[in-house]
Write a protein that holds these residues in place. Structure first.
Motif, PDB file in Angstrom:
ATOM      1  N   ALA A  64      -8.913  -8.077   3.390  1.00 12.07           N
ATOM      2  CA  ALA A  64     -10.199  -8.048   4.085  1.00 12.07           C
ATOM      3  C   ALA A  64     -11.170  -7.746   4.879  1.00 12.07           C
ATOM      4  O   ALA A  64     -11.925  -7.957   5.460  1.00 12.07           O
ATOM      5  CB  ALA A  64     -10.912  -9.228   2.891  1.00 12.07           C
ATOM      6  N   GLU A  65     -10.140  -6.005   5.744  1.00  5.56           N
ATOM      7  CA  GLU A  65     -10.314  -6.004   6.613  1.00  5.56           C
ATOM      8  C   GLU A  65     -12.304  -5.202   7.152  1.00  5.56           C
ATOM      9  O   GLU A  65     -12.046  -4.937   6.587  1.00  5.56           O
ATOM     10  CB  GLU A  65      -9.317  -6.035   8.216  1.00  5.56           C
ATOM     11  CG  GLU A  65      -9.970  -5.805   9.305  1.00  5.56           C
ATOM     12  CD  GLU A  65      -8.323  -5.352   9.716  1.00  5.56           C
ATOM     13  OE1 GLU A  65      -8.460  -5.635  11.502  1.00  5.56           O
ATOM     14  OE2 GLU A  65      -7.602  -5.047   9.279  1.00  5.56           O
ATOM     15  N   THR A  66     -12.537  -5.867   8.231  1.00  5.33           N
ATOM     16  CA  THR A  66     -14.182  -5.105   8.232  1.00  5.33           C
ATOM     17  C   THR A  66     -13.757  -3.765   9.172  1.00  5.33           C
ATOM     18  O   THR A  66     -12.548  -3.929  10.207  1.00  5.33           O
ATOM     19  CB  THR A  66     -14.925  -5.623   9.342  1.00  5.33           C
ATOM     20  OG1 THR A  66     -15.543  -6.559   8.225  1.00  5.33           O
ATOM     21  CG2 THR A  66     -16.029  -4.156   9.417  1.00  5.33           C
ATOM     22  N   ILE A  67     -13.226  -2.587   8.870  1.00  2.00           N
ATOM     23  CA  ILE A  67     -12.693  -1.401   9.857  1.00  2.00           C
ATOM     24  C   ILE A  67     -13.919  -0.295  10.252  1.00  2.00           C
ATOM     25  O   ILE A  67     -15.137  -0.359   9.580  1.00  2.00           O
ATOM     26  CB  ILE A  67     -12.105  -0.294   8.871  1.00  2.00           C
ATOM     27  CG1 ILE A  67     -11.014  -1.001   8.280  1.00  2.00           C
ATOM     28  CG2 ILE A  67     -11.906   0.542   9.543  1.00  2.00           C
ATOM     29  CD1 ILE A  67      -9.798  -1.331   9.114  1.00  2.00           C
ATOM     30  N   THR A  68     -14.341  -0.511  11.645  1.00  6.78           N
ATOM     31  CA  THR A  68     -15.752   0.494  12.693  1.00  6.78           C
ATOM     32  C   THR A  68     -14.583   1.510  12.505  1.00  6.78           C
ATOM     33  O   THR A  68     -14.057   1.922  13.441  1.00  6.78           O
ATOM     34  CB  THR A  68     -15.842  -0.569  13.445  1.00  6.78           C
ATOM     35  OG1 THR A  68     -16.558  -1.846  12.746  1.00  6.78           O
ATOM     36  CG2 THR A  68     -17.077   0.154  13.662  1.00  6.78           C
ATOM     37  N   ILE A  69     -15.553   2.993  12.915  1.00 10.38           N
ATOM     38  CA  ILE A  69     -15.136   4.083  12.674  1.00 10.38           C
ATOM     39  C   ILE A  69     -16.076   4.577  13.979  1.00 10.38           C
ATOM     40  O   ILE A  69     -17.299   4.879  13.621  1.00 10.38           O
ATOM     41  CB  ILE A  69     -14.364   5.397  11.961  1.00 10.38           C
ATOM     42  CG1 ILE A  69     -13.445   4.981  11.394  1.00 10.38           C
ATOM     43  CG2 ILE A  69     -14.329   6.588  12.281  1.00 10.38           C
ATOM     44  CD1 ILE A  69     -12.770   5.752   9.891  1.00 10.38           C
ATOM     45  N   THR A  70     -15.757   5.175  14.949  1.00  7.54           N
ATOM     46  CA  THR A  70     -16.553   6.434  16.054  1.00  7.54           C
ATOM     47  C   THR A  70     -15.514   7.122  16.832  1.00  7.54           C
ATOM     48  O   THR A  70     -14.003   7.416  16.023  1.00  7.54           O
ATOM     49  CB  THR A  70     -16.504   5.268  17.076  1.00  7.54           C
ATOM     50  OG1 THR A  70     -15.094   4.955  18.100  1.00  7.54           O
ATOM     51  CG2 THR A  70     -17.346   3.700  17.290  1.00  7.54           C
TER      52      THR A  70
END
Length: 453
Positions: A37-43
């Protein structure tokens, strides 16, 4: 980009260093994590925006808007660790598929191979070759890497795809990504979902008639599962396709199976993308029973052009090799595919992109007058016009004489005083000689719908 097998966040192989993403689209970035259930961030370096999603049972996915063509850029995928994708370009991405004439690389046979290989310095063209693999069930990923176009990589890549991509790059001036997912010898059925083939009694029966081979798969769905399905999240501009020889033995079913391939791929991608394909070249098949099996495949391909929207067909009857099922002139094949894309997908004006295509006919006594699309004026090259046949109600075809009348052809034979049907180039090894003013050849055709040969 090669990641350790112990990586806790990983992406499919198609999302890696040196890749090309489709410009001005919503590119899907997806992958997996060991933390369910990890939060993934993309830049990305083309925008200041930050994109965030939450994994569900270890799988995550989100859409990132892409700008106009450019690069190189960097993409960072961050969770409890960070994955960096470098040298990412934004441009036009094409999926290239089929059997051996799409798979064939310069090292396997190409006109002026050494010269073409040495000239292949195009760092803004990128290649992704899909490993040949069959699977009984749909796969989420496959092995492969993006490579920069240079002599060392081009010589092992699909010649047709390369020349198609080179023409696009030269004319459009934007990065081009080419995904080569092809397997020599494959009939069309392995490239279509098994459930779809088996739900149609006629197609299921035809698929069962395909001869078993050691070197390539024949079972429905087996290459779709492993060589198409893993890319359905990856946004593409369109598809180019070169296949048909291996369906000669069940040519009648190709009238249904080939359009079905296009429909199901578009449905799977949720995208009515352009689909440009190559009509198989003339060849002296040693196993031919009637010398017309390939002619019916070409006719099915022509029928697909006329009945399926957003398609284009390249005719190769003037650049084939009767003694080589892998003609070495791949330059013109790729260029002719690119003509369709430039004109119909990219809106480049004043391009002749198709040779003459049968439009209609009129019976005038003992003669038939045939009209064509894509032909303001017809020519017969340096030879006398040939490859026409006509038949009466007895369905027996006789060689016919033919005469060009502007953008039409008048056909007749003393053996057929009351003709009802005309065919052109309708044998496996026909070398027709009818062109338009741009030098693009006319497609073989028939005006009848008789199933007999």
């Amino acid at each position: 980009m090669c990641l350790s097998v112990n990586a806790k966040i990983w992406l499919p192989s198609i999302l890696s260093d040196h890749m090309v993403l489709q410009q001005q689209s919503e590119a899907t970035i997806w992958g997996w994590t060991t933390q369910s259930a990890e939060t993934i961030t993309i830049t990305t370096t083309w925008t200041d925006s930050i994109y965030t999603t939450k994994a569900y049972q270890g799988k995550w996915s989100l859409k990132v808007p892409t700008p106009k063509a450019g690069g190189p850029y960097i993409i960072a995928v961050k969770g409890h660790e960070t994955v960096i994708l470098k040298d990412v370009l934004i441009g036009e991405v094409w999926f290239c598929s089929g059997q051996s004439n799409m798979e064939w690389s310069p090292l396997k046979g190409l006109e002026n191979a050494e010269q073409e290989i040495n000239a292949a310095h195009y760092p803004k063209i990128r290649f992704f070759t899909v490993n040949k693999k069959k699977a009984a069930y749909k796969q989420d990923d496959t092995n492969g890497d993006w490579e920069v176009c240079m002599p060392e990589t081009m010589k092992n890549f699909s010649s047709v795809a390369y020349f198609f991509g080179r023409e696009l790059y030269t004319k459009l001036g934007v990065p081009v990504g080419l995904i080569n997912s092809s397997w020599g010898g494959t009939p069309v059925e392995p490239w279509i979902e098994k459930e779809i083939i088996e739900s149609d009694p006629d197609l299921k029966r035809s698929a069962e008639q395909i001869t078993d081979q050691v070197w390539w798969p024949r079972d429905p769905g087996t290459t779709y599962n492993s060589m198409v399905h893993p890319f359905l999240n990856f946004t593409i501009a369109g598809t180019i396709w070169y296949q048909g020889e291996s369906n000669r033995g069940i040519a009648n079913s190709y009238y249904k199976s080939f359009p079905l391939l296009i429909k199901t791929w578009r449905n799977a991608w949720h995208n009515d993308f352009p689909f440009y394909f190559v009509q198989i070249a003339p060849f002296k098949y040693g196993d031919s029973k009637t010398n017309r099996e390939a002619a019916f495949i070409r006719d099915a391909q022509l029928n697909t052009l006329k009945t399926v929207s957003n398609t284009g067909m390249v005719v190769t009857n003037d650049i084939g090799d009767l003694n080589n099922i892998h003609p070495t002139n791949k330059q013109d094949v790729g260029k002719r595919l690119a003509l369709w894309a430039l004109a119909k997908t990219y809106g480049v004006k004043e391009i002749d992109y198709s040779g003459p295509v049968y439009k209609g006919h009129q019976i005038r006594g003992s003669r038939i007058l045939v009209s064509f699309d894509y032909a303001e004026k017809l020519t017969a090259g340096e030879r006398t016009i040939s490859s026409f046949e006509i038949a009466g109600n007895d369905k027996v075809f006789y060689p016919a004489k033919a005469e060009i009348k502007g953008n039409k052809v008048q056909v007749w034979s003393k053996e057929v005083p009351n003709p009802v049907s005309v065919r052109f180039g309708f044998t496996n090894d026909a070398l027709p000689d009818l062109f338009n003013e741009s030098g693009l050849p006319a497609s073989a055709f028939r005006t009848d719908n008789w199933k007999s040969n």
